[in-house]
Design a protein around this motif. Structure first.
Motif, PDB file in Angstrom:
ATOM      1  N   GLU A 155       0.826  -1.201   0.000  1.00 32.69           N
ATOM      2  CA  GLU A 155       0.000   0.000   0.000  1.00 32.69           C
ATOM      3  C   GLU A 155       0.870   1.265   0.000  1.00 32.69           C
ATOM      4  N   LYS A 198      -7.453  -1.941  -2.790  1.00 37.24           N
ATOM      5  CA  LYS A 198      -6.886  -0.629  -2.469  1.00 37.24           C
ATOM      6  C   LYS A 198      -7.095   0.364  -3.616  1.00 37.24           C
ATOM      7  N   GLU A 201     -10.632   1.515  -3.540  1.00 34.78           N
ATOM      8  CA  GLU A 201     -10.824   2.464  -2.443  1.00 34.78           C
ATOM      9  C   GLU A 201     -10.343   3.859  -2.838  1.00 34.78           C
ATOM     10  N   HIS A 215      -2.172   8.343  -5.504  1.00 38.16           N
ATOM     11  CA  HIS A 215      -2.300   6.900  -5.342  1.00 38.16           C
ATOM     12  C   HIS A 215      -2.271   6.281  -6.722  1.00 38.16           C
TER      13      HIS A 215
END
Lengths: 407, 283
Positions: A155, A198, A201, A215
């Motif tokens: 992550e 992830k 999200e 991200h």
């Protein structure tokens, strides 16, 4: 070791990774920052090597030392290749120096596995962190991750990167057991599932207002074609799994290529480049043209026809569905006509509201008439039904015999 | 027949075209001549100018891009399309991709877009100097575009390299960024940049090393990186050598002795992986 020598070794070590995409990142630039860099929109290929491959990113291994023993890989532990390792600072400086001269879109960083997965991941992340946090670098970063690394580290990598990827390399566990004994399909799929979660999200957060969220926006993977007996059906079934379950942006197919350190259990052959090309075509048919794997390949025919592109091969097996009337056929039918791409299908749908489409119109859209003619009806053309039924149709499309290319 | 000077930019052409439209001058009665001997873009007074209908945004986008093309025929072509839209009742003309005028304009649009894209790809900056006090670096690049794309192509560099000073110098105009504003100056005929850049050596090493000799595809390279750009790409000097040595390098690999498989070394982490795999198989 001198920096130039390290660069030569660690770029050479990275060249078997096919991906060089720099597209699909969140739009951003350096106008309100302190460093350099911008992303967003289509990627840019800043150069091309004589292998026809785009050079978009500075593609490097942090080190080519590796405790794994993947037999298709020049960096495996049983290879005698010369080893080198960059420091994080060296990679950071190279990236910035190249970027400011407009040689690259950013960095693609991977690494041999040293000590263990987490330790290796930490080294890779340190480079990305320095680029982002110390130098406010806003260019593209693609980080290779390791399935066995902790979820937290993966992550963290995703927060610094625009794209992350895990290379599956082979489509089945059977093949992995033979050629890449340390790799596991189960663990790789598990990690890809977590990454997908992830990414989803982050996507939601961005949609709900956090527009500037840094991200990664996607993941991709690579498989090696022609290293073992895996069939095209094995590859496409795996791709179906990867696109469907993990929302892969891309599955890269890389023809197995001779390496200077051949393994005893994987004798070298010249790479079947055309097979790689056909797999990409089939992959596009699945993703953008509404084809199912079962339509492209059958249990009796588990490999793609190397002489014909897969859509044409499908059309020749399904002649009963043709000819198609260009004036009235639905979009999904137009997409199945050999020689018509997504863009031209959409243009035709738009234009035919105003006009009766003729062959010259298709020529203006730069459609290959010799390819589409047997399969379509236009205002001024009806294909010879004899031709559509005859075996001559296949012969018409087979490549002409050519002399071998001379060096 | 009326001679009209379109000037050099979209806005000067637009002004001239508006004037013609108001006076209902049909395309076949106009001779467009840049810097021509006879014409000028001076707006003529007319007693009763006709009202020009609103022109669709799609046309303005197309015309703006086409105006950067180097073909002098772009001006009459654009006027003909504009005339058909405003006086010929063909308001949706730009969406008819098979119309010959639109096809021609779209082709020009495509070349311009492609050239802008290639500018973003192939401009190569060289470091000129670094300000001793602020540490701010100054870069310059020489580029030779086919079309007049320096202005539309420069915003990209402003956004990407906003924290360094740079100039892009071309025969078709120059762009300069100093951190605050983007300034355009007339073109320069010859490359004035003499400084070599030390980083170029590393870039050549990278180019040499990332090339895979076992998959030579020269045509694919040239389609995307046409030869006309090579003279300003430092890495292009390696191309011949890399192509020439690829066959012997592959032959060498193919005759290499096969390396034996070695047993797994004693390593706690590899043991752990092996155990995990064993458990997965048993599940």
């Amino acid at each position: 070791m001198e920096l130039q020598s390290k660069l030569a070794i660690l770029a050479d070590a990275a060249k078997y990774d096919a991906s060089c995409a720099s597209s699909g990142a969140v739009r951003g630039d350096s106008l309100n920052g302190t460093g350099v860099g911008s992303t967003g929109g289509a990627g840019i290929c800043h150069s091309y090597a004589p292998d026809g491959r785009c050079i978009s990113l500075l593609k490097l291994l942090l080190t080519n030392s590796c405790i794994y023993d993947c037999h298709y890989c020049i960096n495996r532990r049983s290879s005698n290749v010369r080893r080198a390792a960059f420091t994080a600072e060296e990679v950071v400086k190279l990236t910035l120096d190249f970027y400011k001269r407009n040689y690259i879109e950013g960095l693609f960083l991977s690494s041999g596995i040293i000590r263990n997965a987490d330790h290796t991941m930490e080294q890779v992340i340190a480079v990305a962190r320095t680029l982002r946090e110390v130098h406010d670098f806003r260019g593209y970063i693609h980080l290779k991750t390791i399935p066995e690394a902790s979820a937290e580290l993966i992550e963290t990598a995703a927060r610094y990167a625009d794209r992350i990827s895990i290379n599956l390399e082979l489509p089945t566990q059977k093949s992995l057991d033979l050629l890449a004994p340390e790799k596991s399909l189960t663990r790789t799929r598990l990690a890809m599932g977590k990454i997908r979660h992830k990414l989803d999200e982050a996507h939601d957060r961005r949609k709900n207002g956090d527009k500037k969220l840094r991200h990664a926006t996607g993941q991709s993977t690579q498989v090696i074609v022609g290293a073992d007996a895996s069939t095209d059906a094995d590859f496409l079934a795996r791709s179906d799994d990867l696109y469907g379950n993990f929302k892969m942006r891309r599955v890269y197919y890389s023809a197995f290529s001779p390496i200077p350190e051949p393994s005893k259990i994987l004798p070298l052959k010249a790479p079947p480049l055309i097979r790689e090309h056909r797999l990409y075509q089939a992959d596009w048919l699945m993703r953008f043209y509404g084809f199912k794997t079962s339509e492209i390949l059958t249990p009796e025919m588990p490999n793609l026809d190397l002489d014909l592109d897969p859509k044409l091969a499908w059309a020749l097996r399904n002649r009963q569905d043709f000819p198609v009337d260009i004036q009235t056929a639905g979009r999904e039918i137009l997409l199945r006509v050999p020689g018509l791409g997504v863009r031209n299908a959409d243009r035709i749908i738009h234009i035919r509201r105003h006009t009766r489409i003729r062959l010259t119109d298709l020529a203006r859209l730069r459609v290959s008439l010799s390819k589409v003619q047997p399969f379509i009806i236009t205002a001024d053309h009806h294909p010879n039904s004899m031709l559509l039924d005859s075996d001559k149709l296949r012969a018409r499309f087979l490549p002409k015999p050519v002399q071998l290319e001379l060096f | 027949m009326e001679c009209v000077d379109p000037g050099k930019t979209f806005s000067s052409w637009r002004k001239a075209a508006r004037d013609l439209l108001e006076r209902r001058v049909a395309p076949q009665n106009v001779l467009w001549e840049t810097g021509g001997l006879f014409g000028s873009a001076v707006v003529r007074e007319t007693a009763q100018p006709c009202v020009i209908p609103k022109v669709p945004a799609a046309f303005l986008d197309l015309a703006q891009t086409v105006s950067y093309h180097n073909d002098p025929d772009r001006w009459p072509l654009l006027y003909k399309i504009l005339w058909r839209i405003t006086h010929g009742g063909e308001r949706h003309l730009t969406s008819i991709a098979i119309d010959p005028d639109i096809t021609a304009a779209r082709l020009m649009e495509k070349s311009v877009r492609r050239e802008i894209h290639k500018m973003h790809a192939f401009v190569r900056f060289r470091l000129m100097d670094t300000d001793a006090e602020s540490g701010r670096e100054r870069y310059a690049a020489w580029f030779e575009p086919d079309h007049y794309i320096v202005e539309p192509g420069s915003t990209f560099f402003k956004k990407r390299f906003s924290n360094m000073d740079w100039s892009i110098i071309t025969p078709k105009g120059c762009a300069h960024w100093n951190g605050k504003s983007l300034i355009f100056t007339p073109g320069i005929a010859k490359n004035p940049i003499a400084n070599p850049d030390q980083i170029e050596a590393a870039w050549l090493t990278y180019y040499r090393s990332i090339f895979n000799p076992a998959r030579l595809k020269v045509k694919a390279m040239q389609t995307e990186m046409p030869k006309r750009y090579w003279k300003n790409l430092p890495e292009a000097e390696l191309i011949d050598e890399l192509i020439g040595s690829s066959r012997p390098r592959v032959d060498q690999m193919l005759t290499e002795e096969l390396r034996p498989v070695k047993p797994r070394p004693k390593n706690a982490y590899l043991d752990k992986l092996a155990n995990m795999s064993k458990e997965e198989r048993e599940e």
